[in-house]
Design a protein around this motif. Structure first.
Motif, short mmCIF file in Angstrom:
data_model
loop_
_atom_site.label_atom_id
_atom_site.label_comp_id
_atom_site.label_asym_id
_atom_site.label_seq_id
_atom_site.Cartn_x
_atom_site.Cartn_y
_atom_site.Cartn_z
N UNK A 107 38.23 -7.72 86.62
CA UNK A 107 37.42 -8.41 85.97
C UNK A 107 36.49 -7.80 86.28
N UNK A 108 35.84 -8.24 84.63
CA UNK A 108 34.52 -7.99 84.54
C UNK A 108 33.51 -9.64 83.72
N UNK A 109 32.43 -8.77 84.79
CA UNK A 109 31.54 -10.77 83.84
C UNK A 109 30.37 -10.22 83.84
N UNK A 110 29.70 -11.58 82.69
CA UNK A 110 28.54 -11.53 82.05
C UNK A 110 27.73 -12.82 82.88
N UNK A 111 26.88 -12.32 83.52
CA UNK A 111 26.57 -13.62 83.90
C UNK A 111 25.08 -13.90 83.52
N UNK A 112 24.75 -15.42 83.45
CA UNK A 112 22.38 -15.27 82.53
C UNK A 112 22.38 -15.44 84.64
N UNK A 113 21.22 -15.21 84.17
CA UNK A 113 20.44 -14.78 84.77
C UNK A 113 20.13 -16.52 85.61
#
Length: 322
Positions: A107-113
């Motif tokens: 998978x690929x993920x985009x995480x906020x701070x």
């Protein structure tokens, strides 16, 4: 014990050791100095509970298919995840929504701070054991869960409350989750709840079990035959004769009732017998144990054993003799 990874390289190394290899990409304009990560690890029974924070927006890519189940929960903030090779699209992870990756997925993920994440690492054999107990029979092929897990309604909401209670008990340090005899009960409650709440390839079999649909008489005879003759040189033709049906009908029956094949079922029984003997410290060589339980192609046996248990027969033998 917590492991502080104050820079991206140390964070990645620590998280890889607990989960799997991955690539971290910082947003444009951010330098590695802006990364402030934290990695913490605890256990409840056989479930690994990993707490991660990175303190900055990041993109993360899992580099290889995982060989375990990974339940991803948000402690704070949010993330999105896209599992490769599925039709689930991008799945939101926040306090009301979780994600669940099954073995074989990447998978690929985009995480906020602000994203603080909990990963529940669950080994395949642990899920298989709990599912087999729920079904009252061998589980067949590995469970493939739906990726998106709704924590706001129905079974998902109940499971979230159960998980929160377990996590709260773990933070106390002296609760029941710290007791070795009680921890497995907590673990099994989490897993049986997850299997009941989350759709996946196992759902039809569980529904049939709840509705009390009986197994076909032919299937019961074949399963008993396999148990009794597991070490003998039996095959699909022998099983079909016991059931009194054609080999094609036997294959269809196993697929519909067990989600597996006759050959895979028999191999699973034999692998289980080999593993039990190795864990008990059998005096014979690994080769002798494998041959005793019906394996004649040793290279195929070794590959099948590693695929099922995540280690070689020799590693099992060393672990069982300690």
């Amino acid at each position: 014990m917590p492991t502080e990874a104050l820079d991206v390289d140390r964070f990645r190394a620590a998280a890889t050791g607990l989960l799997t290899s991955h690539r971290i990409t910082l947003p444009r304009g951010r330098t590695p100095d802006s990364f402030r990560g934290l990695v913490q690890m605890a256990r409840v029974g056989d479930i690994g509970v990993i707490h991660l924070r990175q303190g900055v927006d990041v993109d993360v890519e899992i580099l290889e298919p995982i060989d375990y189940y990974d339940v991803m929960l948000a402690v704070s903030g949010s993330s999105t995840i896209e599992a490769a090779g599925t039709r689930s699209g991008r799945t939101l992870i926040d306090p009301s929504h979780a994600a669940l990756l099954s073995p074989g997925m990447s998978a690929s993920m985009r995480m906020d701070s602000d994203y603080g994440q909990l990963h529940l690492r669950i080994e395949r054999q642990t899920v298989d054991r709990v599912l087999e107990a729920m079904l009252g029979r061998p589980a067949g092929d590995p469970v493939l869960f739906d990726v998106a897990l709704d924590l706001t309604s129905g079974g998902g909401r109940s499971w979230r409350h159960l998980a929160a209670m377990v996590f709260e008990d773990m933070t106390s340090g002296d609760g029941l989750t710290a007791h070795p005899l009680a921890a497995r009960s907590w673990q099994d409650a989490l897993l049986s709840g997850l299997l009941a709440a989350q759709p996946g390839s196992h759902a039809t079999a569980l529904d049939d079990r709840v509705r009390g649909r009986p197994h076909r008489r032919q299937l019961s005879r074949v399963l008993d035959f396999c148990e009794e003759r597991v070490a003998d040189p039996i095959g699909v033709v022998d099983m079909a004769e016991v059931a009194g049906i054609s080999t094609r009908a036997l294959q269809r029956m196993f697929r519909e009732e067990l989600g597996s094949t006759p050959t895979a079922h028999l191999q699973g029984l034999r692998l289980s017998r080999v593993r039990s003997d190795l864990l008990e410290g059998a005096s014979e060589t690994v080769t002798d144990v494998a041959l005793r339980w019906g394996f004649t192609h040793l290279s195929r046996f070794a590959a099948a054993y590693r695929a099922r248990y995540g280690e070689s027969p020799s590693q099992t033998r060393r672990g069982g003799s300690v």
